[in-house]
Design a protein around this motif. Structure first.
Motif, PDB file in Angstrom:
ATOM      1  N   TYR A   1       9.202  -0.943  -3.912  1.00 45.38           N
ATOM      2  CA  TYR A   1       8.417   0.038  -4.676  1.00 45.38           C
ATOM      3  C   TYR A   1       8.268  -0.430  -6.119  1.00 45.38           C
ATOM      4  CZ  TYR A   1       7.925   3.881  -1.328  1.00 45.38           C
ATOM      5  OH  TYR A   1       7.536   4.669  -0.268  1.00 45.38           O
ATOM      6  N   ARG A   2       9.347  -0.894  -6.695  1.00 46.84           N
ATOM      7  CA  ARG A   2       9.305  -1.367  -8.084  1.00 46.84           C
ATOM      8  C   ARG A   2       8.322  -2.514  -8.239  1.00 46.84           C
ATOM      9  NH1 ARG A   2      11.874  -5.678 -10.603  1.00 46.84           N
ATOM     10  NH2 ARG A   2      12.181  -5.433 -12.851  1.00 46.84           N
ATOM     11  N   ILE A   3       8.382  -3.473  -7.326  1.00 54.42           N
ATOM     12  CA  ILE A   3       7.484  -4.626  -7.380  1.00 54.42           C
ATOM     13  C   ILE A   3       6.030  -4.187  -7.200  1.00 54.42           C
ATOM     14  CG2 ILE A   3       6.832  -6.760  -6.183  1.00 54.42           C
ATOM     15  CD1 ILE A   3       9.831  -7.145  -5.576  1.00 54.42           C
ATOM     16  N   ALA A   4       5.805  -3.233  -6.283  1.00 53.10           N
ATOM     17  CA  ALA A   4       4.443  -2.739  -6.053  1.00 53.10           C
ATOM     18  C   ALA A   4       3.876  -2.108  -7.322  1.00 53.10           C
ATOM     19  CB  ALA A   4       4.437  -1.730  -4.904  1.00 53.10           C
TER      20      ALA A   4
ATOM     21  N   TYR B   1       0.798  -1.227   0.000  1.00 47.40           N
ATOM     22  CA  TYR B   1       0.000   0.000   0.000  1.00 47.40           C
ATOM     23  C   TYR B   1       0.831   1.277   0.000  1.00 47.40           C
ATOM     24  CZ  TYR B   1      -3.121   3.734   1.341  1.00 47.40           C
ATOM     25  OH  TYR B   1      -3.800   4.925   1.364  1.00 47.40           O
ATOM     26  N   LYS B   2       1.872   1.365   0.809  1.00 45.87           N
ATOM     27  CA  LYS B   2       2.611   2.609   0.965  1.00 45.87           C
ATOM     28  C   LYS B   2       3.112   3.183  -0.358  1.00 45.87           C
ATOM     29  CE  LYS B   2       2.319   4.031   5.154  1.00 45.87           C
ATOM     30  NZ  LYS B   2       1.674   5.344   5.407  1.00 45.87           N
ATOM     31  N   PRO B   3       3.720   2.366  -1.229  1.00 43.65           N
ATOM     32  CA  PRO B   3       4.143   2.922  -2.524  1.00 43.65           C
ATOM     33  C   PRO B   3       2.961   3.460  -3.340  1.00 43.65           C
ATOM     34  CG  PRO B   3       5.232   0.819  -2.119  1.00 43.65           C
ATOM     35  CD  PRO B   3       4.168   0.966  -1.077  1.00 43.65           C
ATOM     36  N   LEU B   4       1.810   2.796  -3.238  1.00 46.67           N
ATOM     37  CA  LEU B   4       0.643   3.235  -4.009  1.00 46.67           C
ATOM     38  C   LEU B   4       0.038   4.506  -3.425  1.00 46.67           C
ATOM     39  CD1 LEU B   4      -1.083  -0.195  -4.718  1.00 46.67           C
ATOM     40  CD2 LEU B   4       0.461   1.117  -6.187  1.00 46.67           C
ATOM     41  N   GLU B   5       0.091   4.645  -2.118  1.00 47.25           N
ATOM     42  CA  GLU B   5      -0.382   5.896  -1.506  1.00 47.25           C
ATOM     43  C   GLU B   5       0.470   7.067  -1.983  1.00 47.25           C
ATOM     44  OE1 GLU B   5      -1.061   7.903   2.922  1.00 47.25           O
ATOM     45  OE2 GLU B   5       0.312   6.215   2.669  1.00 47.25           O
TER      46      GLU B   5
END
Length: 350
Positions: free
Chosen positions: A122-125, A77-81
């Protein structure tokens, strides 16, 4: 069920909608072994299905999911936020305006100063999130986000060798554990937990979620039942002489919920960040500084020493609970005898 790519009236609502659907999908696929409140989980899933009013409300739902035991949700979630807030400032009109170049811009500006491991997350997200949209949008729009060359990260090909302690540094670290000035009420707990990690190589998350019933005393050892990633079970062993003094002192004062072996003053699990801070303080107190001074380095230290002493890669795999032997193979890079043989191969020709 598939949805139009631009499902809502505004870009912000549509982007949040896709994040909600993706997080709901991830929550239903994460291990629920640590979930404390099934009714609350059901309520969270229902709220994600209905939809949230804004990103702050969505973040609150995710925190609630993490608090009831779905601790891995933040990784997704954090990278998407952050991506949502980044794109919200650009004034986009459609999800179709997002492309790989825009994602690279976001990653470059939002992950500076982060560790390579976090950048990889982050890249994987990003890849997984847009692959989810590729699969579930009714417009058959394909983002095809790959990020193969971003930041020099190529999955395993870009993987760095893990930091670890030498045998001399291990001795200094173990001495420092016993001499470090912990607060009296947490000293025995912290010493026992950190020793457990370095003497067995278990993951920090595995240590913080151990139950008292998982600790099985034998003659001069403890057998410890570990439930690792993917709910895979294994057993590790630690000699009583290494941990018993601190462990018994902690057990005499322990007041934990849910049968936990280790806990904070509220009776709930300790966080991985807390354990890593403790480990770093101990390392610095005895003059040891590595590229990564966190608690996970203790697992690498155990694995490296185990392989160098045993030369048994299968033993390393079993002890660490790796799903694949390929994951364990990285520790062969520290085998000086093997490297010396390679360095000597041209000697007779010379």
């Amino acid at each position: 069920m598939k949805y139009p790519l631009d499902f809502q009236s505004t870009f912000e609502d549509t982007m949040r909608f896709w994040i909600e659907r993706y997080i709901r999908f991830k929550l239903t696929s994460l291990s629920n072994r640590q979930v404390k409140d099934e009714e609350q989980l059901a309520a969270i899933l229902k709220s994600l299905t209905i939809g949230t009013k804004n990103i702050d409300e969505l973040s609150k739902l995710v925190r609630s999911a993490r608090n009831i035991g779905l601790i891995g949700v933040n990784t997704y979630y954090k990278p998407l936020e952050k991506l949502y807030r980044f794109l919200d400032n650009l004034g986009l009109a459609s999800m179709k305006e997002i492309d790989e170049e825009l994602i690279v811009d976001f990653l470059s500006s939002s992950t500076s100063g982060l560790s390579d491991a976090t950048k990889k997350n982050y890249r994987i997200a990003m890849i997984n999130f847009f692959a989810y949209i590729d699969k579930n949008n009714d417009d058959k729009h394909i983002y095809g986000i790959e990020l193969k060359n971003w930041g020099g990260l190529r999955g395993k090909a870009g993987q760095k060798l893990p930091a670890y302690l030498s045998e001399e540094e291990i001795k200094r670290f173990l001495d420092a554990i016993d001499s470090y000035p912990f607060r009296t009420d947490v000293a025995a707990r912290n010493r026992a937990l950190i020793k457990l990690i370095i003497y067995t190589g278990i993951r920090v998350s595995e240590a913080t979620h151990l139950k008292l019933k998982d600790l099985l005393p034998q003659e001069d050892v403890y057998l410890i039942k570990i439930t690792g990633k993917g709910n895979k079970a294994r057993v590790v062993m630690i000699k009583k002489e290494k941990i018993d003094h601190d462990l018994q002192e902690w057990l005499a004062m322990r007041q934990c919920e849910e049968g936990l072996l280790f806990c904070n003053k509220k009776g709930t699990p300790l966080t991985q960040a807390y354990i890593s801070r403790i480990v770093e303080k101990i390392l610095l107190s005895c003059g040891i500084r590595k590229e990564k001074n966190g608690a996970h380095m203790l697992r690498h230290t155990f694995a490296t020493l185990l392989y160098n002493k045993s030369k048994d890669l299968v033993l390393v795999q079993e002890a660490l609970g790796h799903a694949s032997l390929d994951t364990s193979r990285i520790y062969t890079h520290f085998d000086k005898e093997r490297l010396y043989k390679a360095a000597s191969i041209m000697d007779k020709i010379d």
